[in-house]
Scaffold this motif. Sequence first.
Motif: not given
Length: 549
Positions: A234-236, A239-242, A315-317, A322-325
């Motif tokens: 989801r690209g959160f 802070r957005a996840s929290a 997830a860590q990337a 990371a580019p595109g992530k």
Amino acid sequence: MEQTGQDPSTLIDLFCRKSKGRASKGKREISISAQESRGRLIADRLGLTVRHVWREVGSASRFNTRKSRSDQDAALAALERGETGALWLFRMDRWDRRGAGSILRIIEPEDGRPRRLLFDNGDPDNPGIGLDSSNPRDRKELIRRAEEAREETEVLSERIRNTKTHQRANGEWVNAIAPYGLKVVLVEKEDEDGDIIVERKLAIDDASAEEPDNPELTKAQVAFLVTYEFPAKRGFSGRASAAYLNDRGIPSPSGGHWAHATIREMISNPAYAGWQVTGRHSGGGRRRVYRDPAGNRVSVMHGPALLTDEQQAEAQAAVKGAPGKGVPNDGTTHDTRAKHLLTGLLRCAGCGGAMTSSASNSYTCWKPRAGKPCPAPSFAGRKSLEAYVYWRWWSRLTNSDPDDELVIAVADRWAAKVRPQATEDSRAAMTALEAAEQRLARVWSDRRAGRYDGPSEQYFDGDLRDANQAVMEAKKALEDSTSRRGVDIGFLMDPASCEGAWEAADPALRRTLLSLAIDTITVTKAPYRGAPFKGQERTRVKWVDGRED
């Protein structure tokens, strides 16, 4: 109660301390109030006035108390400053366990000013003075008991370390609690002798996460959302996840609201991929993957892990940008990744906090903007500061020799960026070599100590051969991993190519290039408002080789 206006030689302080938890077998722990009563009785017998009572609850071990024992330090400082003439303690191991040095500071002060430590005799029926530092006959006993207290802690700590090392290598979970979404389970296992032993392992936690709108949601499912679904799919941002979890009333691991720092630590925790962990990175909160003496990772799970290695890496990337992530957002186009060159490197000299970029094209201490106090908040124009830092970075690298510690450290960091797996393999091989060399040293140490004498002589040649073979294999593995890891950073040491690489790099790569050589940049407050920026006067650069401008 504090007494002032009196001759310090007529005053005495009381230091009352009690360890957390239950007392060890054979030792009587009395309450702090009971200690104070005994201390006041002794003070009355000596004709001294109690100036202050210091109270403290905690462990006496020197390994985990130096940050928290402010009362003890304050009591000693008051005695050394001459604010009081004496200090009374219930028992010597209530003082500390750093050995004779803590006693010698009192009985042999550098300035020659008389100081006095009094220790209770420990008799429950007849309170009195057991040891008195002003009595020459007690000096030897004081030093002996201080050393015994230190040795007791050393032996206990060594046993604990050895036990935890064995448990980690055996794949047992040694921490008190499990990471959120996992739970500790006890697994029975038969050892080589046929005895049943019990091991602490981790397993998926299917307990309810207590979400009001969805009571069937488990803690493991929430942990999966936090450590993989939100950042990787989801690209959160953290802070957005929290915010997402807090809006839905899902309790955090502590039972309160979620914080982005908690989520960041969960994403980086190897235990969610099933691997044993140890310690934390220096200066940070991230757990590290544990490696056994052979350099291998160790599983700590009973059953499947919450994440695969690939999912955790993805997830860590994503959270690293990371580019595109993972453009971090919560349904908007907001991107929380670093945008400015010096983000993460700057520190305010006034409070030690981070300096962040503001809309006014400057870097400022974050605290005043958040309504928090800073004694000397730093402020610097973004353009001037960035230009100066680039010049210092470029000049330091291009004036370094290939064998400089800075260049070696930069090469290691660059290798970790471009060849992460090879770097991890190299570190594991180094760990394995150190363990093999220690094993070989133990064999020869046991030989010199006579442990191979008599019937044991038949085992020496075999043990020595195995230890030598282990060292040679570890050295070969280290050489292979080092050759795979090797990278060329010559482009950073040539003035023209270094400048060209910088000009061709995007902002993210420029931040990476700076962080290869620089740990932190501390900025002091300007001498007056509107003063021109002078980098050499207002910045202190800490390089990765330990040098500090």
